[in-house]
Write an enzyme that holds these catalytic residues in place. Structure first.
Site, mmCIF file in Angstrom:
data_model
loop_
_atom_site.group_PDB
_atom_site.id
_atom_site.type_symbol
_atom_site.label_atom_id
_atom_site.label_comp_id
_atom_site.label_asym_id
_atom_site.label_seq_id
_atom_site.Cartn_x
_atom_site.Cartn_y
_atom_site.Cartn_z
ATOM 1 N N GLU A 107 0.868 4.110 -1.104
ATOM 2 C CA GLU A 107 0.321 5.457 -0.923
ATOM 3 C C GLU A 107 0.265 5.868 0.537
ATOM 4 O O GLU A 107 0.049 7.017 0.863
ATOM 5 C CB GLU A 107 -1.107 5.550 -1.481
ATOM 6 C CG GLU A 107 -1.245 5.253 -2.949
ATOM 7 C CD GLU A 107 -1.552 3.789 -3.211
ATOM 8 O OE1 GLU A 107 -1.298 2.937 -2.331
ATOM 9 O OE2 GLU A 107 -2.038 3.494 -4.304
ATOM 10 N N CYS A 120 0.871 -1.179 0.000
ATOM 11 C CA CYS A 120 0.000 0.000 0.000
ATOM 12 C C CYS A 120 0.905 1.225 0.000
ATOM 13 O O CYS A 120 0.958 1.978 0.971
ATOM 14 C CB CYS A 120 -0.886 -0.063 1.249
ATOM 15 S SG CYS A 120 -2.126 1.213 1.347
#
Length: 109
Positions: free
Chosen positions: A8, A6
């Protein structure tokens, strides 16, 4: 050096990715997008309340309750509106999410 799956969202060891995706190109107005962000925020925060089967993950999740809000369809949005409009919506959207977080953080403790 790499990122977690993930990328981000920064995470600590054992923490789950809780990323909520939004599509500003699919809304009718900025007000509609801000409403979408409210519900995206509430969905993400609610997901952090669910226990897993791993004690260490539950401990980290309970402490952080960290979420991320993603923006997709950016080129579609810019094509429909403009880059300046996108910047304005995202800036106001970030402030909007922060205001919801301040409101609800008192209920998390």
């Amino acid at each position: 050096m790499g990122t977690n799956p993930c990328g981000e969202q920064t995470l600590e060891s054992y923490e789950l990715c809780c990323l909520v995706e939004t599509f500003p190109s699919r809304v009718e107005s900025k007000e509609d997008y801000l409403r979408t962000l409210k519900f995206a925020y509430l969905l993400g925060k609610t997901a952090t309340l669910v226990n897993t089967t791993w004690h260490e993950t539950n401990r980290v999740q309970k402490r952080n309750r960290r979420i991320g809000t993603s923006v997709s369809g950016i080129t579609n949005f810019i094509d429909q509106h403009s880059l300046d409009t996108l910047k304005n919506w995202l800036t106001e959207g970030y402030q909007h999410i922060q205001s919801w977080d301040k409101k609800y953080q008192n209920y998390q403790r």
